[in-house]
Design an enzyme around this catalytic site. Structure first.
Site, PDB file in Angstrom:
ATOM      1  N   LYS A 165      -1.505  -9.393   2.566  1.00 26.55           N
ATOM      2  CA  LYS A 165      -0.770  -9.014   3.783  1.00 26.55           C
ATOM      3  C   LYS A 165      -1.618  -8.026   4.562  1.00 26.55           C
ATOM      4  O   LYS A 165      -2.263  -7.158   3.957  1.00 26.55           O
ATOM      5  CB  LYS A 165       0.585  -8.385   3.435  1.00 26.55           C
ATOM      6  CG  LYS A 165       1.331  -7.835   4.668  1.00 26.55           C
ATOM      7  CD  LYS A 165       2.778  -7.526   4.382  1.00 26.55           C
ATOM      8  CE  LYS A 165       3.039  -6.197   3.733  1.00 26.55           C
ATOM      9  NZ  LYS A 165       2.554  -4.998   4.490  1.00 26.55           N
TER      10      LYS A 165
ATOM     11  N   ASP B 208       0.837  -1.211   0.000  1.00 33.09           N
ATOM     12  CA  ASP B 208       0.000   0.000   0.000  1.00 33.09           C
ATOM     13  C   ASP B 208       0.872   1.262   0.000  1.00 33.09           C
ATOM     14  O   ASP B 208       0.355   2.381  -0.107  1.00 33.09           O
ATOM     15  CB  ASP B 208      -1.008  -0.005   1.160  1.00 33.09           C
ATOM     16  CG  ASP B 208      -0.350  -0.086   2.520  1.00 33.09           C
ATOM     17  OD1 ASP B 208       0.886  -0.214   2.595  1.00 33.09           O
ATOM     18  OD2 ASP B 208      -1.082  -0.018   3.532  1.00 33.09           O
TER      19      ASP B 208
ATOM     20  N   GLU C 104       9.016  -4.815  10.625  1.00 36.86           N
ATOM     21  CA  GLU C 104       9.481  -3.507  10.122  1.00 36.86           C
ATOM     22  C   GLU C 104      10.035  -2.628  11.239  1.00 36.86           C
ATOM     23  O   GLU C 104       9.410  -2.479  12.307  1.00 36.86           O
ATOM     24  CB  GLU C 104       8.310  -2.787   9.426  1.00 36.86           C
ATOM     25  CG  GLU C 104       8.687  -1.397   8.938  1.00 36.86           C
ATOM     26  CD  GLU C 104       7.765  -0.801   7.898  1.00 36.86           C
ATOM     27  OE1 GLU C 104       6.776  -1.466   7.513  1.00 36.86           O
ATOM     28  OE2 GLU C 104       8.028   0.345   7.470  1.00 36.86           O
TER      29      GLU C 104
ATOM     30  N   ASP D  94      -1.183  -6.097  -0.485  1.00 36.58           N
ATOM     31  CA  ASP D  94      -1.541  -5.498   0.808  1.00 36.58           C
ATOM     32  C   ASP D  94      -3.039  -5.232   0.912  1.00 36.58           C
ATOM     33  O   ASP D  94      -3.653  -4.770  -0.053  1.00 36.58           O
ATOM     34  CB  ASP D  94      -0.840  -4.136   0.953  1.00 36.58           C
ATOM     35  CG  ASP D  94       0.341  -4.193   1.904  1.00 36.58           C
ATOM     36  OD1 ASP D  94       0.479  -5.189   2.643  1.00 36.58           O
ATOM     37  OD2 ASP D  94       1.128  -3.230   1.895  1.00 36.58           O
TER      38      ASP D  94
ATOM     39  N   GLU E 124      -1.589  -5.610   8.389  1.00 36.84           N
ATOM     40  CA  GLU E 124      -0.769  -5.108   9.495  1.00 36.84           C
ATOM     41  C   GLU E 124      -1.421  -5.408  10.838  1.00 36.84           C
ATOM     42  O   GLU E 124      -2.645  -5.300  10.974  1.00 36.84           O
ATOM     43  CB  GLU E 124      -0.589  -3.582   9.354  1.00 36.84           C
ATOM     44  CG  GLU E 124       0.213  -3.193   8.133  1.00 36.84           C
ATOM     45  CD  GLU E 124       0.439  -1.684   8.042  1.00 36.84           C
ATOM     46  OE1 GLU E 124       0.145  -0.951   9.022  1.00 36.84           O
ATOM     47  OE2 GLU E 124       0.918  -1.246   6.986  1.00 36.84           O
TER      48      GLU E 124
HETATM   49  O1  KIV Z   1       3.410  -1.343   1.756  1.00 35.94           O
HETATM   50  C1  KIV Z   1       4.578  -1.742   1.699  1.00 35.94           C
HETATM   51  O2  KIV Z   1       5.306  -1.453   0.745  1.00 35.94           O
HETATM   52  C2  KIV Z   1       5.078  -2.574   2.786  1.00 35.94           C
HETATM   53  C3  KIV Z   1       6.551  -2.864   2.812  1.00 35.94           C
HETATM   54  C4  KIV Z   1       7.342  -1.651   2.971  1.00 35.94           C
HETATM   55  C5  KIV Z   1       6.868  -3.922   3.784  1.00 35.94           C
HETATM   56  O3  KIV Z   1       4.331  -2.975   3.612  1.00 35.94           O
END
Ligand code: KIV
Length: 264
Positions: free
Chosen positions: A113, A44, A182, A83, A115
């Site tokens: 993915k 994202d 991260e 994401d 968070e």
């Molecule tokens: O959104 C993204 O690019 C990420 C990475 C930096 C791990 O989550």
């Protein structure tokens, strides 16, 4: 090129060959990166990198789908993870499933993915049990920039370290096939990598992690104003593009372009 890596192939890389992961948002970048990467993350961060947003918060599910599809279409080797943007999964497990299923169905990606640590464990379990592979993301959570008050390094206090350890455990137990960690102190990231059974992918973490991820435009030097400490600049795209455009502008002004070769 060999067939596309699956999430099973990625899982098997725990404690073996480091996983090479980069962000990709567009077809031309994905086609180049795919020759060298194991995992492409349609992050994202697309909001900040391509759209000039000042955080990832305004990114929508439809943006992720459009960029995810472009990256899937242009690649054939890397496992593709997309994401889930802010607000698309935090409300309820059902909301998370609905949006994750839409992203998977409309992009053809292998996983999503999201968070969050222990607080997202139930959601991760709900998705994983229903056929949606999930990559976790712990430590610094850019979607929580307002709660964190910026992008501070995580794990500097005893409580902070305890929380990140618990988050890793909870996300792994919930069924995440891999976890991004991260902006976490090196020693803690290394310890978590050793303690867990799923691949840990670091960004601003430790070389001991099972893999590394960076924002491609950062490593390629497309931005000149700001470089986080954890980024190593492997190229100078901003300067190359500047030189190319400068030459084009000069040729146009001097009527040297189009030349004989470029005209019908
Ligand atoms: O959104 C993204 O690019 C990420 C990475 C930096 C791990 O989550």
């Amino acid at each position: 090129m060999s067939k596309r890596l699956s999430i099973k192939d990625i899982s098997k890389r725990k404690n073996t060959k480091p996983i090479v992961c980069l962000t990709a948002y567009t077809a031309p970048f994905a086609a180049i990166l795919d020759k060298h990467t194991d995992l492409l993350l349609v992050g994202d961060t697309v909001g900040m990198v391509l759209y000039g947003m000042d955080s990832t918060l305004p990114v929508t599910v439809n943006m992720m789908i459009n960029h995810g599809r472009a990256v899937v279409n242009a690649s054939s080797h890397s496992c593709i993870v997309v994401d889930m943007p802010f607000g698309s999964y935090q409300e309820s497990k059902a909301q998370a499933f609905r949006n994750a299923a839409k992203i998977m169905a409309q992009t053809g990606c292998q996983a999503v993915k999201l968070e969050g640590g222990a607080e997202m464990a139930e959601t991760i379990e709900y998705l994983a049990e229903r056929g949606i592979p999930v990559m976790g993301h712990i430590g610094l959570l850019p979607q929580s920039v307002n709660a964190f008050g910026g992008y501070p390094v995580q794990g500097k206090t005893d409580d902070g370290r305890k929380k990140i350890n618990n988050d890793a455990k909870a996300v792994q137990s919930a069924g995440a096939f891999a976890i991004v960690i991260e902006a976490v102190e090196e020693k803690l990231a290394s310890e978590i990598t050793k303690k867990t059974s799923v691949p840990i992918i670091g960004i601003g973490a430790s070389a001991d992690c099972d893999g590394q991820v960076l924002v491609t435009e950062d490593l390629a030097g497309l931005f000149t104003d700001f470089k986080p400490k954890f980024v190593k600049k492997y190229g100078d795209l901003a300067s190359d593009l500047n030189d190319a455009v400068k030459s084009y502008a000069k040729d146009v002004r001097e009527r040297k372009f189009p030349g004989e070769d470029n005209c019908f």
